[in-house]
Design a protein around this motif. Structure first.
Motif, short mmCIF file in Angstrom:
data_model
loop_
_atom_site.label_atom_id
_atom_site.label_comp_id
_atom_site.label_asym_id
_atom_site.label_seq_id
_atom_site.Cartn_x
_atom_site.Cartn_y
_atom_site.Cartn_z
N LEU A 1 0.81 -1.21 0.00
CA LEU A 1 0.00 0.00 0.00
C LEU A 1 0.84 1.27 0.00
CD1 LEU A 1 -3.08 0.81 0.24
CD2 LEU A 1 -2.63 1.11 2.68
N GLU A 2 1.98 1.25 0.66
CA GLU A 2 2.83 2.44 0.77
C GLU A 2 4.29 2.05 0.93
OE1 GLU A 2 2.76 4.43 4.76
OE2 GLU A 2 0.91 3.31 4.97
N GLN A 3 5.17 2.84 0.36
CA GLN A 3 6.60 2.52 0.38
C GLN A 3 7.46 3.71 0.75
OE1 GLN A 3 5.33 1.72 -3.33
NE2 GLN A 3 3.99 0.42 -2.09
N GLY A 4 7.01 4.48 1.77
CA GLY A 4 7.77 5.66 2.16
C GLY A 4 9.17 5.33 2.61
N ALA A 5 9.40 4.15 3.17
CA ALA A 5 10.73 3.78 3.66
C ALA A 5 11.72 3.54 2.54
CB ALA A 5 10.63 2.53 4.53
N LEU A 6 11.22 3.40 1.31
CA LEU A 6 12.13 3.11 0.20
C LEU A 6 12.96 4.32 -0.18
CD1 LEU A 6 12.81 0.78 -1.80
CD2 LEU A 6 11.19 1.82 -3.38
N ARG A 7 12.49 5.52 0.15
CA ARG A 7 13.18 6.73 -0.29
C ARG A 7 14.56 6.87 0.35
NH1 ARG A 7 7.91 8.79 0.16
NH2 ARG A 7 8.32 9.57 2.25
N ASP A 8 14.62 6.71 1.68
CA ASP A 8 15.91 6.91 2.33
C ASP A 8 16.27 5.83 3.33
OD1 ASP A 8 14.02 7.59 4.23
OD2 ASP A 8 14.64 9.68 4.41
N LEU A 9 15.28 5.28 4.05
CA LEU A 9 15.58 4.33 5.11
C LEU A 9 16.18 3.03 4.58
CD1 LEU A 9 15.57 3.40 8.03
CD2 LEU A 9 13.17 2.73 7.74
N ILE A 10 15.54 2.42 3.61
CA ILE A 10 16.03 1.14 3.10
C ILE A 10 17.41 1.28 2.46
CG2 ILE A 10 15.60 -0.70 1.42
CD1 ILE A 10 12.65 -0.55 2.19
N PRO A 11 17.65 2.31 1.62
CA PRO A 11 19.02 2.49 1.11
C PRO A 11 20.04 2.71 2.23
CG PRO A 11 17.47 3.73 -0.23
CD PRO A 11 16.69 3.23 0.96
N ALA A 12 19.66 3.43 3.28
CA ALA A 12 20.58 3.65 4.40
C ALA A 12 20.91 2.33 5.09
CB ALA A 12 19.99 4.65 5.40
N CYS A 13 19.91 1.48 5.26
CA CYS A 13 20.16 0.16 5.86
C CYS A 13 21.13 -0.64 5.01
CB CYS A 13 18.84 -0.61 6.01
SG CYS A 13 17.77 0.02 7.32
N GLN A 14 20.98 -0.55 3.70
CA GLN A 14 21.90 -1.26 2.81
C GLN A 14 23.32 -0.73 2.95
OE1 GLN A 14 20.23 -4.19 1.87
NE2 GLN A 14 21.24 -3.89 -0.08
N ARG A 15 23.47 0.58 2.99
CA ARG A 15 24.79 1.18 3.11
C ARG A 15 25.44 0.85 4.45
NH1 ARG A 15 22.00 5.64 1.02
NH2 ARG A 15 21.98 6.62 3.08
N ARG A 16 24.65 0.85 5.51
CA ARG A 16 25.19 0.67 6.85
C ARG A 16 25.26 -0.78 7.29
NH1 ARG A 16 27.65 4.41 9.77
NH2 ARG A 16 26.60 3.73 11.68
N GLY A 17 24.70 -1.70 6.48
CA GLY A 17 24.70 -3.10 6.87
C GLY A 17 23.76 -3.38 8.02
N VAL A 18 22.54 -2.87 7.92
CA VAL A 18 21.52 -3.04 8.97
C VAL A 18 20.39 -3.90 8.42
CG1 VAL A 18 19.80 -1.85 10.40
CG2 VAL A 18 22.08 -0.85 10.08
N GLY A 19 20.01 -4.94 9.16
CA GLY A 19 18.92 -5.81 8.74
C GLY A 19 17.57 -5.12 8.92
N ILE A 20 16.58 -5.61 8.19
CA ILE A 20 15.22 -5.08 8.27
C ILE A 20 14.26 -6.23 8.55
CG2 ILE A 20 13.33 -3.90 7.08
CD1 ILE A 20 15.46 -2.56 5.30
N VAL A 21 13.55 -6.13 9.66
CA VAL A 21 12.43 -7.03 9.93
C VAL A 21 11.17 -6.23 9.62
CG1 VAL A 21 11.16 -8.30 11.69
CG2 VAL A 21 13.66 -8.41 11.64
N ASN A 22 10.45 -6.66 8.60
CA ASN A 22 9.30 -5.91 8.13
C ASN A 22 8.03 -6.47 8.77
OD1 ASN A 22 8.42 -3.74 6.58
ND2 ASN A 22 7.87 -5.03 4.84
N VAL A 23 7.26 -5.60 9.41
CA VAL A 23 6.02 -6.01 10.09
C VAL A 23 4.90 -5.07 9.66
CG1 VAL A 23 7.31 -6.92 12.05
CG2 VAL A 23 6.43 -4.59 12.15
N GLY A 24 3.67 -5.41 10.05
CA GLY A 24 2.54 -4.58 9.66
C GLY A 24 2.31 -4.58 8.16
N ILE A 25 2.65 -5.69 7.50
CA ILE A 25 2.60 -5.71 6.03
C ILE A 25 1.17 -5.69 5.49
CG2 ILE A 25 4.82 -6.85 5.81
CD1 ILE A 25 3.08 -9.41 5.15
N PHE A 26 0.19 -6.01 6.34
CA PHE A 26 -1.20 -5.95 5.90
C PHE A 26 -1.84 -4.61 6.29
CE2 PHE A 26 -0.93 -10.74 6.51
CZ PHE A 26 -0.79 -11.00 5.15
N ASN A 27 -1.03 -3.67 6.77
CA ASN A 27 -1.51 -2.33 7.14
C ASN A 27 -2.76 -2.41 8.01
OD1 ASN A 27 -0.14 -1.35 4.16
ND2 ASN A 27 0.24 -0.09 5.98
#
Length: 348
Positions: free
Chosen positions: A205-231
């Motif tokens: 439904l929404e991908q606001g985290a794709l703009r800066d957060l997810i790329p930052a996690c990739q650069r910094r080597g930080v894992g992402i546990v994604n929750v609330g996927i059904f909004n």
């Protein structure tokens, strides 16, 4: 860890590996409505039998009920065969003036109350108390829970305390769990967290985290546990209900219309809205695991079936061309390739 049919991904820089699908234990803490002890135990049992080996809980969930039930259901399981996470930031203390039932979404007596405290001392006490409720000798991941209004205290207290516990080997990893991506971005770029729990901000439904957060996690080597996927349930059925919720409140009509449009497109491509919502997260290699809240064995079985369904690539192309999802296949392929080496961790 024992092999399961579910693929696993390791949190960067740690020895902690998570199954792609994880068990969220808020519902067995009586989120919104009461669940029996037997149904809660059966849900954990069904998860184990289905191959899930990542279980997430928190003191907040049912004023400790979720931790107690989860610990009881996992008792006797080989401790090295599963990953357990809980959270800090809310200490549970006796309620001097109980009025009957909890007022923060859980159908439990309010004989305890939550005391927000993100200090180093509170973190250590919270971990000790969670260990006792869970009936285990260790917790693999500890998240700082919802520090939205407590940035300074969390930065100065919880972060160094959890980093110290990690460096001592008391916990395997630490991170932050929030319903917003802006402050998570600060934690990722200004501290040395290993993993974040991102709630509802990277979904079909929404991908606001794709703009800066997810790329930052990739650069910094930080894992992402994604929750609330059904909004909050808006994407959990083939068609959203007219009274569907979003962010735990009545969903705006515009979002219900958008969910119905997504459902239309899913049908065209021979799949369903919940199957696409679950698969959407699995596609992104930056996502370490997807955790779904489950109350009963039947819910577990349904989500396992959804996780095994094949969703055609044509769906993602169509959604992108219509402007309904942000990332292209090229962007996902970039995430799969070796990224920039993570910069040195911030000094604590």
């Amino acid at each position: 860890m024992e092999k399961t049919w579910l693929p696993t991904r390791t949190i960067p820089g740690t020895a902690v590996s998570l199954t792609s699908l994880g068990f969220g234990a808020a519902p067995v803490g009586n989120l919104y409505r009461s669940t029996s002890d037997d149904d809660a135990a059966d849900a954990v049992e069904a998860s184990w039998n289905a191959g899930l080996r990542y279980f997430d809980t928190a003191p907040h969930y049912g004023l400790g009920l979720s931790e107690r039930r989860l610990g009881g259901a996992l008792k006797g399981r080989p401790r090295d065969e599963y990953v357990l996470s809980t959270k800090v930031g809310r200490l549970l203390r006796p309620n001097p003036v109980p009025s009957g039932r909890d007022t923060e979404g859980f159908d439990v007596p309010d004989d305890l109350l939550r005391v927000r405290d993100y200090s180093a001392d509170a973190v250590k006490r919270s971990v000790d108390e969670s260990l006792d409720r869970l009936g285990t000798d260790r917790i693999d991941i500890v998240y700082i829970h919802d520090p939205d209004e407590h940035w300074a205290e969390a930065l100065g207290g919880a972060v160094p305390a959890l980093a110290d516990l990690r460096d001592q080997g008391v916990i395997g990893a630490y991170g932050v769990g929030m319903n917003q991506h802006e402050m998570l971005h600060r934690f990722v770029t200004e501290t040395d967290v290993n993993v974040i729990m991102l709630a509802g901000r990277y979904t079909l439904l929404e991908q606001g985290a794709l703009r800066d957060l997810i790329p930052a996690c990739q650069r910094r080597g930080v894992g992402i546990v994604n929750v609330g996927i059904f909004n909050s349930g808006l994407l959990s059925k083939d068609r959203p209900a007219a009274d569907a919720t979003y962010n735990y409140e009545q969903a705006p009509s515009a979002l219900i219309a958008r969910a119905n449009l997504l459902a239309d497109i899913c049908e065209i491509h021979g799949t369903t809205l919940p199957a696409a919502a679950l698969t959407f997260s699995f596609r992104n290699p930056a996502v370490t695991s997807v955790v779904v809240g489950m109350r009963t064995a039947a819910q577990v079985e349904r989500n396992v079936v959804l996780a095994q369904q094949s969703v055609p690539e044509s769906l993602w192309t169509d959604l992108h061309e219509r402007g309904l999802i942000a990332e292209t296949e090229a962007q996902l392929n970039e995430l799969k390739s070796p990224g920039t080496e993570a910069p040195p961790r911030a000094e604590q």
